[in-house]
Enzyme design. Structure first.
Site, PDB file in Angstrom:
ATOM      1  CG  PHE A  74      -2.598 -44.139 -41.765  1.00 37.46           C
ATOM      2  CD1 PHE A  74      -2.012 -43.489 -42.835  1.00 37.46           C
ATOM      3  CD2 PHE A  74      -1.778 -44.641 -40.765  1.00 37.46           C
ATOM      4  CE1 PHE A  74      -0.641 -43.348 -42.919  1.00 37.46           C
ATOM      5  CE2 PHE A  74      -0.401 -44.508 -40.835  1.00 37.46           C
ATOM      6  CZ  PHE A  74       0.172 -43.849 -41.919  1.00 37.46           C
ATOM      7  CD  GLN A  75       1.043 -47.610 -41.721  1.00 35.62           C
ATOM      8  OE1 GLN A  75       0.894 -48.103 -40.609  1.00 35.62           O
ATOM      9  NE2 GLN A  75       2.217 -47.267 -42.202  1.00 35.62           N
ATOM     10  CG  MET A  96      17.621 -67.522 -66.615  1.00 41.16           C
ATOM     11  SD  MET A  96      18.731 -68.843 -67.157  1.00 41.16           S
ATOM     12  CE  MET A  96      18.890 -69.782 -65.650  1.00 41.16           C
ATOM     13  CE  LYS A 152      -2.135 -49.989 -31.928  1.00 39.73           C
ATOM     14  NZ  LYS A 152      -1.523 -48.708 -32.336  1.00 39.73           N
ATOM     15  CD  GLU A 179       7.561 -54.516 -43.588  1.00 45.41           C
ATOM     16  OE1 GLU A 179       8.181 -54.189 -44.633  1.00 45.41           O
ATOM     17  OE2 GLU A 179       7.133 -53.689 -42.765  1.00 45.41           O
TER      18      GLU A 179
END
Lengths: 239, 604
Positions: B149-150, B514, B199, B87
């Site tokens: 969940f999630q 760097m 959802k 993502e």
């Protein structure tokens, strides 16, 4: 690369890499040949911490001061979290934050007391104004009507004296028991501070302060552009 | 483009429930009546209808349980979907897509880990004021707040890094919310917006087709600056003896590059840019001093330091630009043009604040300045600084390949409209210093957040944007560091699958370069965790992904490898093994005075 003598080559500004990958000679000063930091001219001028050029007029650093910020906001979920998150994230020094409904359904007023320099206060207003749910925001003038509510629980060793002080500051006794007395005080900041000093002699056990809330005096709108209205009338600056 | 088949990243918490595309969700199909154009039957279809109406052409994302209804609605949509490997890649690709195309980029993720993986990309877009819409799935409304969940509090997590975020509350309104969020992302000062989509909201039935989208009231400000303020600024510019323009990323976002060029050339005012402003003014123009700041050119920093009138347009005076505020343009009267009033006097006090659209205000200024400032001597001084402090590097035969040489060779081998993306680190600085940019929207990099790993997914987004714009012949070159490449190289799989013609040049010095440079300068050379001696062979990794893989170690291999990679019709990776000890110079030490830039390591 092969068969070429070691040398250096130009970079940008018209320099170009060779197709054959062969570095070209560079007559320009190499970095180590350029004037060092202390060999260059440097201007005498300076800016202060707020990015303001220091000159005879502006030389002084800004002092912090207390300011009351009033914002008219839409009652979206999380609007208070957005405002408080903004204030904390940007390290503004906030003293109190109150919120409550206005005369219009769906609108609330947030009143914030901050201790900041003038540029800091300006930034708070501008950053708050960027939040989508904020309709209008501005500083309330020093002439505003301000008030705070305080609940105060003191030891009840001398109930008569507590009652007398409560009367003196136009307070109300909300609860009186054998060991504690709880009173309610309202008023502007100076009055509340005076009252707390007076109550301290009894032994303050607990205290709950709401923080200041404020309205501008007279016809002056409290948040810029806000149209002072009565219940049912819109208060947005667009109306 | 890619498949839209459902491969949830995790088990669907509601695995036993009816799929979103069940018969109950398709009333139109059961009806004898032909649905009207744009007709919707679910919240998800309303979301997609809003995106289509807003003009979205491509979405970048990853499937997952809570976002599945939206993906299902995309199945029959005109919007292409590019399935990314991660993502974070989706967010960076959408960001770069937006920068190249000028339209908001679009990314999707599911709830929980999908949404949190977007966070870096959203924060990156926020810091660079890039317009982007992120859509995140969320657990059904009844589970929100229950640690389902999630589940993640996506609204809470992304509140400080979005222009605004929305929690969709119902199927009837979700389309309008998405449309508003899309428009808000590009209104006024651009920035990322997000809509969190429970959802149930996307699964629920609705026949509410989204209306015409517009940004919320008050978010699309007046493009013109106050006329009196413009007049006052014009008088200051006329009176200046040492004027300098400073063009920031806002010039590019406002499509104001032409106005900026006209203004500077009309009045003969030398130009510096910020790093995000690269491309706003052609770097091969005589007036151009290139970009100022920590690793900007010495001559830009000298001009900024000595100017008496700084005309700053579309910049927020980031600390990487200003160095120490006390020594930044210390004697300059500052004219500051910005669409966001909150940027005025935030970091540097503006003597002449001009709030408005960069292009419109520059036009106003061009009209208001009656006489060019008398700056002939100043221009000569600037030209002398260009001679005195050129960007150079040494290329002795017995030393390893110099990374700057690679950047120049690419610049020479490509056209002016080539799009350059980068990761973050030394390679990014060389890519900005040693490439001559002449056009806006050709320099795509992570500026404010400094996100290592930005380069490869940004190249994917930039390539798709260029293709959508009908410009498939433009080259897209990604300069990456070895450390940066390792962070998001999985997106190479996307480039291969989508057959995207991008060339990735890894400037491989086997260091987090760097950091190594700073450790050498400020930490007595103690290379704690910056030494990457276990680096894989990137050319072989590229081949494993299905891309062209090349390795270059010597100068004479550079040009042929570049030619082969550019000619290759598809993703190519060249692993350039460059001098591990090379440093980025000049350098203004953090918080130091711009005029005291170091040109050699021993000056740090």
């Amino acid at each position: 690369m092969s068969g070429d003598s070691p040398d250096s080559r130009p970079a940008t500004d018209g320099g170009s890499a060779s197709d054959a990958g062969v570095p070209e000679a560079d007559s320009r000063p190499a970095p180590s040949e350029q004037p060092g930091p202390e060999e260059r001219d440097h201007p005498e001028g300076r800016r202060n911490l707020e990015g303001i050029r220091i000159d005879p007029v502006l030389e002084a650093e800004h002092e912090s001061r207390r300011a009351v910020i009033s914002a008219l906001v839409e009652d979206e979920p999380g609007v208070l979290a957005r405002v408080s998150g903004l204030v904390s994230r940007r390290q503004f020094n906030i003293e109190s934050l109150t919120v409550g409904p206005t005369t219009v359904d769906g609108h609330s007023r947030i009143t914030m007391v901050v201790e900041e320099t003038d540029p800091g206060i300006d930034q708070i207003e501008k950053q708050m104004a960027k939040l989508k749910p904020v309709i209008s925001v501005g500083e309330v003038s020093g002439n505003a009507v301000t008030a705070e509510l305080v609940l105060l629980k003191v030891e009840a060793d001398d109930p008569a004296a507590v009652h007398a002080v409560t009367e003196m500051y136009d307070g109300r006794t909300l609860d009186a028991g054998p060991r504690t007395i709880t009173v309610q005080l309202t008023g502007d900041e100076a009055r509340i501070d005076d009252a707390l000093d007076a109550f301290r002699q009894f032994g303050i056990i607990e205290i709950a302060r709401t923080g200041q809330t404020a309205l501008a005096r007279g016809d002056v709108p409290t948040a810029p552009g806000e149209k002072p209205g009565t219940a049912g009338e819109p208060t947005t600056h667009d109306s | 483009m890619s498949d839209t088949a459902a491969h949830p990243r995790e088990d669907d918490p509601e695995g036993s429930e009816e799929p979103a595309t069940g018969a109950d969700d398709a009333p139109a199909a059961e009806s004898d009546e032909t649905p009207a154009a744009g007709a919707v039957s679910t919240g998800a279809e309303s979301v997609v209808a809003a995106l289509e109406a807003a003009g979205a052409e491509t979405a970048f994302g990853v499937q997952g349980g809570a976002i599945m209804p939206v993906y299902d609605a995309l199945y029959s949509s005109s919007i292409d979907h590019v399935t990314m490997a991660h993502e974070q890649g989706a967010a960076h690709a959408a960001d770069a897509y937006g920068v190249v195309s000028g339209e908001p980029g679009l990314c999707l993720a599911t709830s929980g880990p999908g949404a949190t993986n977007l966070v870096t990309g959203i924060a990156d877009a926020d810091m660079d004021s890039d317009s982007m819409l992120a859509l995140t799935g969320q657990v059904p409304t009844e589970f929100v707040g229950n640690d389902a969940f999630q589940e993640t509090d996506t609204i809470g997590v992304t509140r400080p890094i979005t222009k605004h975020n929305y929690f969709a509350s119902g199927a009837d309104t979700v389309g309008d919310t998405v449309g508003e969020a899309f428009e808000l992302s590009r209104a006024g000062r651009p920035g990322p917006t997000l809509v969190d989509l429970p959802k149930d909201v996307t699964q629920d039935e609705t026949d509410e087709t989204p209306g015409a989208a517009a940004p919320p009231a008050g978010t699309d400000p007046d493009p013109n600056a106050d006329a009196d303020a413009v007049e006052a600024a014009a008088r200051a510019i006329e009176a200046a003896e040492r004027p300098v323009c400073l063009f920031g990323g806002g010039v590019i976002k406002a499509e104001a590059s032409d106005a900026a060029r006209t203004f500077a050339r009309t009045y003969g005012i030398p130009v510096t840019t910020t790093m995000p402003g690269i491309g706003s003014f052609p770097e091969d123009d005589e007036l151009c001093l290139s970009w100022a700041g920590m690793h900007g050119t010495g001559y830009a920093n000298m001009a900024i330091t000595h100017t008496d009138c700084l005309i700053a347009v579309g910049t927020r005076f980031d600390d990487r630009l200003t160095g120490g505020i006390d020594t930044f343009a210390p004697e300059a009267e500052v004219v500051h043009v910005d669409i966001d009033p909150a940027e005025i006097s935030k970091n540097v006090h503006a003597d002449h604040p001009l709030i408005g659209d960069a292009g419109r205000v520059l036009d106003q200024l061009t009209a208001a300045v009656r006489e060019a400032p008398d700056a002939e001597a100043w221009r000569e001084r600037c030209a002398e600084w260009k001679e005195t402090y050129p960007l150079t590097y040494a290329t002795p035969e017995d030393e390893p390949l110099k990374p700057q040489f690679v950047v120049e060779a690419f610049d020479e081998a490509t056209d002016d409209d080539t799009i350059v993306t980068t990761g973050v680190g030394q390679h990014q600085m060389w890519a900005s210093q040693f490439w001559t940019y002449t056009e806006p929207r050709t320099w795509i990099s992570s500026h404010g957040l400094g996100t290592m790993g930005y380069g490869v997914p940004a190249a994917v987004g930039a390539r798709v944007a260029a293709d959508n714009m009908g410009e498939p012949d433009r080259d897209v070159v990604c300069f990456d560091g070895d450390g940066s490449f390792l962070m998001t190289m999985q997106e190479l799989s996307v480039a291969v699958r989508e057959d995207l013609d991008v060339t990735i040049a890894v400037l491989n010095n086997e260091y987090i370069g760097m950091v190594r440079q700073w450790q050498d300068a400020f930490y007595e050379g103690r290379h704690m965790a910056s030494d990457y001696t276990w680096m894989p062979e990137f050319d072989k990794l590229a081949e494993a992904f299905g891309a062209l893989g090349l390795r270059v170690d010597d100068y004479d291999e550079v040009a042929p490898a570049i030619e082969e990679a550019l000619d290759y019709d598809g993703p190519a990776v060249i692993d350039f093994h460059v001098d591990p000890e090379e440093n980025v110079l000049p350098m203004v030490p953090s918080g130091g005075a711009n005029g005291k830039f170091a040109t050699a390591e021993d000056q740090l």
